[in-house]
Motif scaffolding. Sequence first.
Motif, PDB file in Angstrom:
ATOM      1  N   CYS A 197       1.227  -1.329  -0.257  1.00 32.12           N
ATOM      2  CA  CYS A 197       0.309  -0.112  -0.289  1.00 32.12           C
ATOM      3  C   CYS A 197       1.246   1.531  -0.127  1.00 32.12           C
ATOM      4  O   CYS A 197       1.782   1.312   0.731  1.00 32.12           O
ATOM      5  CB  CYS A 197      -1.100  -0.300   1.282  1.00 32.12           C
ATOM      6  SG  CYS A 197      -2.060   1.200   1.503  1.00 32.12           S
TER       7      CYS A 197
ATOM      8  N   VAL B 253      -6.455   4.383   1.258  1.00 32.93           N
ATOM      9  CA  VAL B 253      -6.490   4.031  -0.044  1.00 32.93           C
ATOM     10  C   VAL B 253      -7.322   3.167  -0.522  1.00 32.93           C
ATOM     11  O   VAL B 253      -7.627   1.860   0.387  1.00 32.93           O
ATOM     12  CB  VAL B 253      -4.785   3.895  -0.476  1.00 32.93           C
ATOM     13  CG1 VAL B 253      -4.810   2.955  -2.156  1.00 32.93           C
ATOM     14  CG2 VAL B 253      -4.439   4.986   0.206  1.00 32.93           C
TER      15      VAL B 253
ATOM     16  N   TYR C 210      -4.388  -1.453  -9.303  1.00 34.77           N
ATOM     17  CA  TYR C 210      -4.168  -0.539  -8.387  1.00 34.77           C
ATOM     18  C   TYR C 210      -2.318  -1.466  -8.892  1.00 34.77           C
ATOM     19  O   TYR C 210      -1.192  -0.375  -8.701  1.00 34.77           O
ATOM     20  CB  TYR C 210      -4.407  -1.088  -6.665  1.00 34.77           C
ATOM     21  CG  TYR C 210      -3.286  -0.610  -5.991  1.00 34.77           C
ATOM     22  CD1 TYR C 210      -3.476   0.712  -6.036  1.00 34.77           C
ATOM     23  CD2 TYR C 210      -3.005  -1.094  -5.081  1.00 34.77           C
ATOM     24  CE1 TYR C 210      -2.829   1.648  -4.653  1.00 34.77           C
ATOM     25  CE2 TYR C 210      -2.099  -0.595  -4.248  1.00 34.77           C
ATOM     26  CZ  TYR C 210      -2.151   0.826  -3.952  1.00 34.77           C
ATOM     27  OH  TYR C 210      -1.459   1.679  -3.566  1.00 34.77           O
TER      28      TYR C 210
ATOM     29  N   TRP D   5      -0.913   9.686  -6.948  1.00 38.99           N
ATOM     30  CA  TRP D   5      -2.257   9.281  -6.672  1.00 38.99           C
ATOM     31  C   TRP D   5      -3.940   9.835  -6.710  1.00 38.99           C
ATOM     32  O   TRP D   5      -4.342   9.272  -7.515  1.00 38.99           O
ATOM     33  CB  TRP D   5      -2.245   8.773  -5.365  1.00 38.99           C
ATOM     34  CG  TRP D   5      -3.078   7.951  -4.708  1.00 38.99           C
ATOM     35  CD1 TRP D   5      -4.805   8.442  -3.783  1.00 38.99           C
ATOM     36  CD2 TRP D   5      -3.916   6.905  -5.073  1.00 38.99           C
ATOM     37  NE1 TRP D   5      -5.278   7.768  -3.738  1.00 38.99           N
ATOM     38  CE2 TRP D   5      -5.139   6.350  -4.177  1.00 38.99           C
ATOM     39  CE3 TRP D   5      -3.504   5.830  -6.636  1.00 38.99           C
ATOM     40  CZ2 TRP D   5      -5.536   5.189  -4.750  1.00 38.99           C
ATOM     41  CZ3 TRP D   5      -4.001   4.878  -6.475  1.00 38.99           C
ATOM     42  CH2 TRP D   5      -6.027   4.471  -6.298  1.00 38.99           C
TER      43      TRP D   5
ATOM     44  N   GLU E 220      -6.748   7.935  -8.966  1.00 40.63           N
ATOM     45  CA  GLU E 220      -7.718   7.431  -8.358  1.00 40.63           C
ATOM     46  C   GLU E 220      -8.872   7.250  -9.161  1.00 40.63           C
ATOM     47  O   GLU E 220      -9.755   7.017  -9.992  1.00 40.63           O
ATOM     48  CB  GLU E 220      -8.435   8.395  -7.880  1.00 40.63           C
ATOM     49  CG  GLU E 220      -8.725   7.012  -6.511  1.00 40.63           C
ATOM     50  CD  GLU E 220      -8.928   8.169  -4.882  1.00 40.63           C
ATOM     51  OE1 GLU E 220      -9.739   6.940  -4.532  1.00 40.63           O
ATOM     52  OE2 GLU E 220      -8.801   8.514  -5.269  1.00 40.63           O
TER      53      GLU E 220
ATOM     54  N   GLY F 227      -0.342   4.367   0.385  1.00 38.43           N
ATOM     55  CA  GLY F 227      -0.303   5.688   1.631  1.00 38.43           C
ATOM     56  C   GLY F 227       0.161   5.126   3.462  1.00 38.43           C
ATOM     57  O   GLY F 227       0.745   6.017   3.601  1.00 38.43           O
TER      58      GLY F 227
END
Length: 545
Positions: free
Chosen positions: A422, A444, A452, A476, A480, A424
């Motif tokens: 991840c 996230v 992803y 990001w 997204e 984030g």
Amino acid sequence: MPGQRQRQQKPKHPKEKRPATPTFLLELPLVVDPGQATRLRAHLEAARQLYNAILSQGQKCLRRMRADAAWQAARDLPRTQKTQRAVAFSALRKQYGFTEAALHEAVKGLRVGWIAEHIDAVLAQTLATRAYRALNRVCLGQAKRVRFKSRGRGFSSIENKRNDTGLRFVLQPLEKGNAGFLLWNGDQLPALIDWKDEVVTHGLRHRIKYARLIQRPASSPRAAGADEEGYRYVVQLALEGKPHRKKKHPVSTSIVGGDLGPSTLALFPQEGEASLEVFCAQLAPDARAIRRLQRQMDRQRRATNPENYDEKGRIKKQGNKKLRWKQSKRYQITRRRKATRERKLAAHRKSLHGRKVHEVHKLGNTIIIEKISYKAWQKQFGKSVGLRTPGMFVDMLRRTVASTGGILVEVPTQTTALSQWCHGCGKKLKKPLSQRWHHCECGVGPVQRDLYSAFLAAYLDPADPIPSCARYQPYWEGAEARLRAAHERLHQRANEGQSLPRSMGLTRARARLPESSGGPPLEPAFLLKREGLEAWAEPLEPPLL
């Protein structure tokens, strides 16, 4: 124009070694009359027997070398001592004659009698090289055994290593007709050349390194261009230079991240739209028809060979002794019909892969994906991998990208672990294959797992393939929205009726929403829970997983 092609340059002195140059292939069909077809089959049969002979002799050398105690001593040397290991193995190869040059010398003693009338010295050397490469794979542990060419299986290709003697392709000048011929053992086989085809015209302007003759099965002896045994013949020319690139296939200089699955491909370019698609979605194999042909072949085989089955219909066990199987003419016809279906399916799959490769190359010429063990996939997802062949797609993509100066980077999964990481919070969390969504406590997500991973690969540094949180934060926010748009397009295809694999996170039963329920609309939170986070809405509270 055909007349503008470059004339063949005279080859250099044989002792002068040419520098390595790029090579591409051009294939042309041949026009073969019945007499020439008979002689070609005789030449290929002689090549088969000579190949089996040199393969057997090389296998004996390999077995003697591996039985020596010095071989085990060389293997016991630490891999850090690369020079000592190389010297030890090289000495053993020379001692037992397990080198390419040694097989070239050995094949001289085997090319005698009637075989010498069909196979010249240069072709014999190429057969020895082919046998050495097969044996060397066994020696290096890349294969378990070599396969001898049986008479029924045949020998379907033979190549030269230069174009000035033996098997060679000659192109006439423009004033003499501008035709091309494959010359071999006194036969002149005309090639069908379409000068209006820009690919053919581009290829024949380049120097011919060598020619390769290929025998391919047709659907039947009555097929167009087939001989009385049901084979067609083509010539492959190995040309010096780079292949032709059509104007409809532009090349971008961007970077594309990809996530490969057994039957899916997720792409995220740094510039452009993200996508998640099924490999070869247009491929529609008629499994029922193929299965019927297999059952028909089994019945015909049992009727022709009743002595090979016991009272319960099982094949008799003979230990090391092989059973002899007779083949009726109807069995051979049925087998040819099945092979034709499989061949058409493979050609369609290759065409779809080529089209997809150009689509990916249009997004960028630097492709970053994870290094996958396709053999492991074959064991776990045999049916999907056998139908979609993702490994073949990667090979085609690598060659196409390299032809334009690009690069395909395969990062190790042990260090990257993109599907578990991840950006984030920088944490790694193992996810089972059934979990197709990434949603972290740091905020996230939810985001489709394959998309992803493709996003993380797009901004990964190939020189240092370890993800960093600081590297992804600036991208990001814009990414997204693109990931959400890709998922919405996926939903649209599902609602239109396309069958999607479960790895996309949308099972077939949940792919479509009811058109009209007659009651009040469902709440977004309930939709997220019921549809497996498919709506990509932004609820007030994090959705439940």
